[in-house]
Write a protein that holds these residues in place. Structure first.
Motif, PDB file in Angstrom:
ATOM      1  N   LYS A  84       2.307   1.700  -3.490  1.00  0.00           N
ATOM      2  CA  LYS A  84       1.298   2.267  -4.387  1.00  0.00           C
ATOM      3  C   LYS A  84       1.131   3.766  -4.144  1.00  0.00           C
ATOM      4  O   LYS A  84       0.978   4.545  -5.088  1.00  0.00           O
ATOM      5  CB  LYS A  84      -0.035   1.546  -4.220  1.00  0.00           C
ATOM      6  CG  LYS A  84      -0.028   0.145  -4.800  1.00  0.00           C
ATOM      7  CD  LYS A  84      -1.338  -0.560  -4.572  1.00  0.00           C
ATOM      8  CE  LYS A  84      -1.230  -1.983  -5.089  1.00  0.00           C
ATOM      9  NZ  LYS A  84      -2.397  -2.787  -4.775  1.00  0.00           N
ATOM     10  N   LYS A  85       1.166   4.166  -2.892  1.00  0.00           N
ATOM     11  CA  LYS A  85       1.037   5.591  -2.550  1.00  0.00           C
ATOM     12  C   LYS A  85       2.222   6.376  -3.111  1.00  0.00           C
ATOM     13  O   LYS A  85       2.060   7.464  -3.681  1.00  0.00           O
ATOM     14  CB  LYS A  85       0.940   5.759  -1.032  1.00  0.00           C
ATOM     15  CG  LYS A  85       0.727   7.188  -0.582  1.00  0.00           C
ATOM     16  CD  LYS A  85       0.556   7.244   0.939  1.00  0.00           C
ATOM     17  CE  LYS A  85       0.251   8.639   1.414  1.00  0.00           C
ATOM     18  NZ  LYS A  85       1.434   9.468   1.555  1.00  0.00           N
ATOM     19  N   GLN A 107       0.835  -1.209   0.000  1.00  0.00           N
ATOM     20  CA  GLN A 107       0.000   0.000   0.000  1.00  0.00           C
ATOM     21  C   GLN A 107       0.873   1.264   0.000  1.00  0.00           C
ATOM     22  O   GLN A 107       0.561   2.236  -0.676  1.00  0.00           O
ATOM     23  CB  GLN A 107      -0.942  -0.005   1.209  1.00  0.00           C
ATOM     24  CG  GLN A 107      -2.123   0.915   1.067  1.00  0.00           C
ATOM     25  CD  GLN A 107      -2.949   0.623  -0.186  1.00  0.00           C
ATOM     26  OE1 GLN A 107      -3.101  -0.510  -0.624  1.00  0.00           O
ATOM     27  NE2 GLN A 107      -3.486   1.656  -0.782  1.00  0.00           N
ATOM     28  N   SER A 108       1.977   1.234   0.727  1.00  0.00           N
ATOM     29  CA  SER A 108       2.900   2.374   0.751  1.00  0.00           C
ATOM     30  C   SER A 108       3.604   2.537  -0.596  1.00  0.00           C
ATOM     31  O   SER A 108       3.847   3.657  -1.047  1.00  0.00           O
ATOM     32  CB  SER A 108       3.936   2.207   1.859  1.00  0.00           C
ATOM     33  OG  SER A 108       3.302   2.206   3.116  1.00  0.00           O
TER      34      SER A 108
END
Length: 116
Positions: free
Chosen positions: A88-89, A85-86
């Motif tokens: 992707k961010k 998720q990080s």
């Protein structure tokens, strides 16, 4: 705004060195960067992600896109330890920064063509 995203001293030096090939350099950078961004989005493989981030970092730094280079550096050096998720961010931040510098480079290209 341009100074925050593009280093005018780097662009000026490149313009002097590259002369008539300067617009082609900018075109090549933009096309290559788009391909590298696509690789960042397409790969699930961390090694390929790191390689694409490294490549984009280098070309961005060489062409004065220092913030873009810094974001790519963060991805390159932290991808192994970041949750997906990080990652992707951070890729989204890289996309956002490229969306800012793309028109700046296009304007720089146009300016260089009209100055001939």
């Amino acid at each position: 705004m341009a100074d925050k995203h593009l280093d005018p001293d780097v662009l000026s030096a490149l313009r002097e060195v590259m002369e008539d090939e300067y617009p082609k350099l900018l075109d090549t950078f933009l096309a290559d960067s788009e391909a590298r961004l696509n690789r960042l989005h397409a790969t699930e493989d961390t090694a390929q992600l790191i390689e694409a981030a490294h490549s984009l970092k280098g070309s961005s730094g060489n062409l004065g896109a220092n913030r873009l280079a810094e974001l790519c550096s963060q991805l390159e050096y932290n991808a192994n330890s970041m949750p997906s998720q990080s990652i992707k961010k951070l890729i989204a931040e890289i996309d956002d920064e490229f969306a800012i510098v793309r028109p700046l480079y296009k304007a720089e290209r146009q300016r260089s063509l009209t100055e001939r």
